[in-house]
Design an enzyme around this catalytic site. Structure first.
Site, PDB file in Angstrom:
ATOM      1  CE1 TYR A 196      47.381  47.603  46.552  1.00  6.75           C
ATOM      2  CE2 TYR A 196      48.692  48.229  48.463  1.00  6.75           C
ATOM      3  CZ  TYR A 196      48.526  47.473  47.314  1.00  6.75           C
ATOM      4  OH  TYR A 196      49.499  46.584  46.927  1.00  6.75           O
ATOM      5  N   PRO A 234      52.085  36.647  50.840  1.00 12.49           N
ATOM      6  CG  PRO A 234      53.267  37.395  52.722  1.00 12.49           C
ATOM      7  CD  PRO A 234      52.335  37.867  51.634  1.00 12.49           C
ATOM      8  CG  HIS A 285      50.852  48.255  41.571  1.00  8.86           C
ATOM      9  ND1 HIS A 285      49.920  48.890  42.352  1.00  8.86           N
ATOM     10  CD2 HIS A 285      50.855  46.976  42.003  1.00  8.86           C
ATOM     11  CE1 HIS A 285      49.391  48.031  43.213  1.00  8.86           C
ATOM     12  NE2 HIS A 285      49.932  46.862  43.007  1.00  8.86           N
TER      13      HIS A 285
END
Length: 296
Positions: free
Chosen positions: A53, A206, A125
């Site tokens: 990230y 989500p 990941h």
């Protein structure tokens, strides 16, 4: 805040996905740190990060270092989950590297950036099609045996891969992190399997399909599906559609722990409040819409 279990650890029923604080469009550092601290103040005790990230072409670990800075002086009951096995290319793409040597080296880097002796939860990941999955998971087993990670998880995995990882890691495999949202529900089989095995299911992205509210600025002008039922239920409860979405996800199974992203304090405060939102069976059936089932 309500709580759920991840392995043998009690964590908040809603976590924070910290990725938006470090990639393209990220906020300045002051706001990024304020966002993580707002999550902690709201009772969030699960923070999800990854060494990949960061901005394209930059070195790994921006998000891990940011999380470490935000946690200085914080309560010791916060569980930090990080991931290894992906990277960023200079053109903004995402790479995959599941070589065991890379994963072990990546974990060492994460340990240093997080400033800890043991990583709370370390996740593969993404499976690497160029590396046998068993070998990648074997690296997690070695890291567990060496005490460098406390718990292990996998991400972007299918049913068969979950079962293989379970066979290799036993009860030290505690979580599966797959994409799941109102717009993307193709991990339903994996969600059900996690419920059966008692594994935490951590939906990433989500809120996909739920138009952004004023908390995040104006809604996108196109390219995003809007689900009217979520907005209707939200209006009935006087809350945001995002809260309804997270409550709907939590009702799918007692092992589901959503990890919504956030880039400002207001957003994560709103998401954290979803832990206290109870939806009726009729509302859940309406939101299921296409016949997906709950395992609670």
């Amino acid at each position: 805040m309500r709580y759920r279990t991840l392995g043998d650890v009690r964590v908040s029923a809603v976590g924070l996905g910290a990725m938006p604080l470090s990639i393209e469009g990220r906020p300045d550092e002051e706001r990024a740190l304020a966002t993580v601290r707002a999550a902690l103040d709201a009772g969030v005790t699960l923070l999800d990060t990854a060494d990949s990230y960061h901005l394209p072409g930059a070195g790994p670990g921006h998000n891990e270092r940011l999380v470490a800075r935000a946690l200085k002086g914080a309560a010791s009951d916060v569980l930090v989950a990080t991931k290894g096995g992906r990277g960023r290319s200079a053109d903004g793409g995402w790479t995959v590297n599941g070589d065991p040597r890379h994963l072990k080296s990546a974990a060492e880097g994460s340990l240093k950036r997080l400033g800890v002796d043991t990583i709370d939860l370390y996740q593969l990941h993404k499976p690497d099609p160029a590396v046998p999955f068993e070998e990648s998971v074997g690296a997690l087993r070695e890291l567990l045996d060496e005490g460098k990670i406390r718990l292990a998880g996998i991400s972007n995995a299918d049913v068969g891969q979950i079962l293989v990882a379970r066979e290799i890691l036993g009860d030290r495999l505690v979580s599966v992190q797959n994409r799941y949202s109102p717009a993307v529900r193709d991990s339903e089989p994996e969600l059900r399997l996690c419920a059966e095995l008692g594994l935490a299911f951590l939906p990433w992205s989500p809120l996909g399909g739920i138009s952004r509210s004023s908390l995040d600025g104006p809604a996108p002008t196109g390219g995003e599906v809007r689900f009217g039922a979520f907005h209707a239920v939200a209006a009935a409860h006087g809350v945001s559609p995002q809260q309804v979405c997270l409550a709907w996800l939590s009702a799918k199974s007692p092992t589901v722990i959503p990890i919504p992203g956030a880039s400002r304090p207001e957003t994560i405060r709103d998401s954290a409040a979803a832990a206290g939102l109870q939806l009726s069976p009729a509302e859940l059936a309406l939101l299921d819409g296409d016949g997906t089932t709950r395992t609670s």
